[in-house]
Design a protein around this motif. Structure first.
Motif, mmCIF file in Angstrom:
data_model
loop_
_atom_site.group_PDB
_atom_site.id
_atom_site.type_symbol
_atom_site.label_atom_id
_atom_site.label_comp_id
_atom_site.label_asym_id
_atom_site.label_seq_id
_atom_site.Cartn_x
_atom_site.Cartn_y
_atom_site.Cartn_z
ATOM 1 N N UNK A 83 -8.709 12.656 -13.676
ATOM 2 C CA UNK A 83 -7.830 13.778 -13.969
ATOM 3 C C UNK A 83 -6.352 13.496 -13.783
ATOM 4 N N UNK A 84 -5.616 14.549 -13.469
ATOM 5 C CA UNK A 84 -4.171 14.459 -13.291
ATOM 6 C C UNK A 84 -3.825 14.721 -11.830
ATOM 7 N N UNK A 85 -2.877 13.950 -11.306
ATOM 8 C CA UNK A 85 -2.546 14.038 -9.889
ATOM 9 C C UNK A 85 -1.055 13.851 -9.661
ATOM 10 N N UNK A 86 -0.609 14.448 -8.563
ATOM 11 C CA UNK A 86 0.788 14.392 -8.195
ATOM 12 C C UNK A 86 0.972 13.478 -6.989
ATOM 13 N N UNK A 87 2.062 12.735 -6.978
ATOM 14 C CA UNK A 87 2.391 11.859 -5.861
ATOM 15 C C UNK A 87 3.877 11.992 -5.584
ATOM 16 N N UNK A 88 4.220 12.246 -4.317
ATOM 17 C CA UNK A 88 5.622 12.353 -3.920
ATOM 18 C C UNK A 88 6.045 11.070 -3.220
ATOM 19 N N UNK A 89 7.260 10.609 -3.535
ATOM 20 C CA UNK A 89 7.734 9.323 -3.049
ATOM 21 C C UNK A 89 9.116 9.473 -2.432
ATOM 22 N N UNK A 90 9.306 8.855 -1.253
ATOM 23 C CA UNK A 90 10.627 8.719 -0.637
ATOM 24 C C UNK A 90 10.821 7.233 -0.330
ATOM 25 N N UNK A 91 11.889 6.652 -0.801
ATOM 26 C CA UNK A 91 12.130 5.222 -0.580
ATOM 27 C C UNK A 91 13.540 5.044 -0.026
ATOM 28 N N UNK A 92 13.613 4.646 1.245
ATOM 29 C CA UNK A 92 14.900 4.421 1.878
ATOM 30 C C UNK A 92 15.204 2.964 2.101
ATOM 31 N N UNK A 93 14.311 2.086 1.680
ATOM 32 C CA UNK A 93 14.449 0.648 1.880
ATOM 33 C C UNK A 93 13.077 0.047 2.088
ATOM 34 N N UNK A 94 13.022 -1.285 2.213
ATOM 35 C CA UNK A 94 11.737 -1.971 2.318
ATOM 36 C C UNK A 94 10.933 -1.539 3.531
ATOM 37 N N UNK A 95 11.607 -1.065 4.588
ATOM 38 C CA UNK A 95 10.888 -0.662 5.789
ATOM 39 C C UNK A 95 10.973 0.838 6.052
ATOM 40 N N UNK A 96 11.342 1.616 5.030
ATOM 41 C CA UNK A 96 11.370 3.074 5.164
ATOM 42 C C UNK A 96 10.799 3.682 3.884
ATOM 43 N N UNK A 97 9.521 3.979 3.933
ATOM 44 C CA UNK A 97 8.793 4.459 2.752
ATOM 45 C C UNK A 97 7.878 5.600 3.168
ATOM 46 N N UNK A 98 7.789 6.580 2.313
ATOM 47 C CA UNK A 98 6.794 7.636 2.515
ATOM 48 C C UNK A 98 6.170 7.992 1.177
ATOM 49 N N UNK A 99 4.840 8.053 1.168
ATOM 50 C CA UNK A 99 4.078 8.487 0.005
ATOM 51 C C UNK A 99 3.246 9.684 0.426
ATOM 52 N N UNK A 100 3.258 10.739 -0.359
ATOM 53 C CA UNK A 100 2.474 11.933 -0.058
ATOM 54 C C UNK A 100 1.619 12.293 -1.264
ATOM 55 N N UNK A 101 0.322 12.397 -1.034
ATOM 56 C CA UNK A 101 -0.627 12.742 -2.083
ATOM 57 C C UNK A 101 -1.191 14.121 -1.772
ATOM 58 N N UNK A 102 -0.603 15.184 -2.336
ATOM 59 C CA UNK A 102 -1.062 16.541 -2.019
ATOM 60 C C UNK A 102 -2.339 16.892 -2.760
ATOM 61 N N UNK A 142 6.963 -10.733 1.623
ATOM 62 C CA UNK A 142 7.019 -9.365 1.117
ATOM 63 C C UNK A 142 7.457 -8.428 2.228
ATOM 64 N N UNK A 143 8.119 -7.380 1.859
ATOM 65 C CA UNK A 143 8.622 -6.430 2.848
ATOM 66 C C UNK A 143 7.469 -5.682 3.507
ATOM 67 N N UNK A 144 7.638 -5.250 4.757
ATOM 68 C CA UNK A 144 6.562 -4.539 5.452
ATOM 69 C C UNK A 144 6.020 -3.356 4.672
ATOM 70 N N UNK A 145 6.899 -2.560 4.098
ATOM 71 C CA UNK A 145 6.446 -1.389 3.373
ATOM 72 C C UNK A 145 5.638 -1.738 2.140
ATOM 73 N N UNK A 146 5.986 -2.848 1.475
ATOM 74 C CA UNK A 146 5.266 -3.251 0.272
ATOM 75 C C UNK A 146 3.800 -3.495 0.573
ATOM 76 N N UNK A 147 3.550 -4.186 1.688
ATOM 77 C CA UNK A 147 2.173 -4.502 2.032
ATOM 78 C C UNK A 147 1.455 -3.289 2.613
ATOM 79 N N UNK A 148 2.129 -2.567 3.494
ATOM 80 C CA UNK A 148 1.503 -1.415 4.131
ATOM 81 C C UNK A 148 1.142 -0.349 3.113
#
Length: 379
Positions: A83-102, A142-148
């Motif tokens: 189906x269709x899904x929404x994903x919210x992204x905040x990117x402040x740099x390689x070590x500051x990332x947030x992904x939210x899947x509501x 690779x940056x920490x956030x990329x792998x995590x």
């Protein structure tokens, strides 16, 4: 394979395109396809700009055995398979990332703040502290956030997919460009890449690139014979400015179940990742290259059933039963093929074909079934 990342992201019978492109008068400087491709490749290889936004993903691969799903599904990563899904992204740099899947009544968040990495699942009220050495998180530079971020393996952004596609554009690819797209309210170029080899199931891939930053805003994958995208992911809103620091702060709420897990327990494969050219898995190999590459790996019907059973563990008996039922439906829909090389069962979706041979091999690629049979006879 050019759409390998796409095939891992999602594959189900879903709705049509959900990210509208607004045509208008051209507002961007003219660029040839070759110029835009070169600029886009350079931009993809550079460090991403700080940004935040909302993504919408939809898929219509037409995989037999998977249920019809419409609207926003659950908040688990596995829910992205339909189906269709929404994903919210905040990117402040390689070590500051947030992904939210509501989801409808829950949310899954991955929060990376330096060496602090949390996976929050509100549906189970569970906060998981992901532990690993910084060198393991980085994984071969690779940056920490990329792998995590691979702890949410099905949550792919246009940037991640576009990077894979752009790196593989070659002489077997027809390229064209237009400069009159609008995506998420921003002027964008549309770069279209189409394989010349008729063995590919991909008709074309359309990349909408931000006219100012060349950041991929949307990617659409069209299958041969289809008027609508088989897969699409893109921003509905986007802002190119550093997100507020509080977006990356996370403290488990009172009453939450708090646990620790190693990154290796959440991310399939070696923690450090794989360099280009490394073996995909024990005994696995890739035959051919570009659009018509075929992956060949040891895999049997027993392995498939075992995988379905494993995916259902801990998810409840209903989900486990659904996974097993999907496998049974998939196998029943498979077409029997035989040849001098042996025999097996083959499944074709809009973008991917898979051949499960009687001698314990799985051949898969964004190619016609005939191409899989040809490769099976060579091995």
């Amino acid at each position: 394979m050019p759409v390998a990342a796409v095939a891992l992201v999602a594959g189900a019978v879903g709705a049509g395109p959900v990210i509208a492109a607004v045509q208008g008068d051209p507002a961007l400087p003219e660029r040839t396809a070759e110029q835009l491709l070169a600029d886009a490749v350079r931009a993809a290889r550079s460090d991403p700009r700080p940004m935040s936004g909302t993504l919408m993903q939809t898929s219509s691969f037409g995989i037999p055995g998977l249920p019809q799903v419409s609207g926003a599904g659950g908040s688990s990563p596995g829910a992205l398979l339909a189906g269709s899904h929404e994903l919210k992204v905040w990117y402040g740099g390689a070590d500051r990332i947030r992904l939210a899947l509501p989801g409808r009544m829950s949310e899954t968040d991955l929060v990376v703040d330096g060496d602090r990495v949390w996976l929050w699942e509100s549906g189970t009220n569970t906060a998981t502290r992901i532990t690993a050495g910084r060198e393991d998180l980085a994984g071969h530079g690779r940056a920490p956030g990329d792998r995590a971020a691979e702890a949410l393996p099905t949550a792919a952004t246009p940037q991640q997919i576009a990077r894979e596609v752009l790196e593989r554009a070659d002489a077997d690819t027809a390229i064209s460009v237009t400069g009159d797209e609008k995506v998420a309210g921003r002027d964008a170029y549309q770069l279209t890449l189409a394989p010349k080899d008729e063995a590919s199931l991909v008709r074309e891939i359309r990349l909408a690139l931000d006219g100012e930053t060349l950041v991929p805003l949307r990617i659409q994958v069209y299958a041969e014979g289809s008027a609508e995208p088989a897969f699409e992911v893109g921003f509905t809103t986007v802002t190119f400015s550093p997100p507020a620091p509080e977006n990356f702060a996370f403290t488990p709420p009172p009453g939450a179940k708090v646990q620790e897990k190693a990154l290796a327990d959440l991310v399939p494969g070696p923690v450090g990742g794989q360099e280009k050219g490394e073996e995909l898995a024990d005994g696995a190999e890739v035959v051919g290259e570009g659009w018509t590459a075929v992956a060949v790996l040891p895999f049997s019907e027993k392995d498939l059933r075992g995988l379905a059973s494993q995916k259902g563990q801990g998810a409840g008996s209903a989900d486990a039963g659904a996974a097993e039922a999907a496998v049974e439906s998939l196998l029943k829909s498979a077409e029997r093929v035989d040849g001098a090389w042996g025999g097996g069962r083959i499944v074709r979706t809009k973008l991917v074909s898979a051949l499960l041979t009687d001698d314990g091999r799985l051949l898969v690629g964004a190619v016609t079934p005939e191409r899989l049979v040809e490769v099976a006879g060579q091995k």
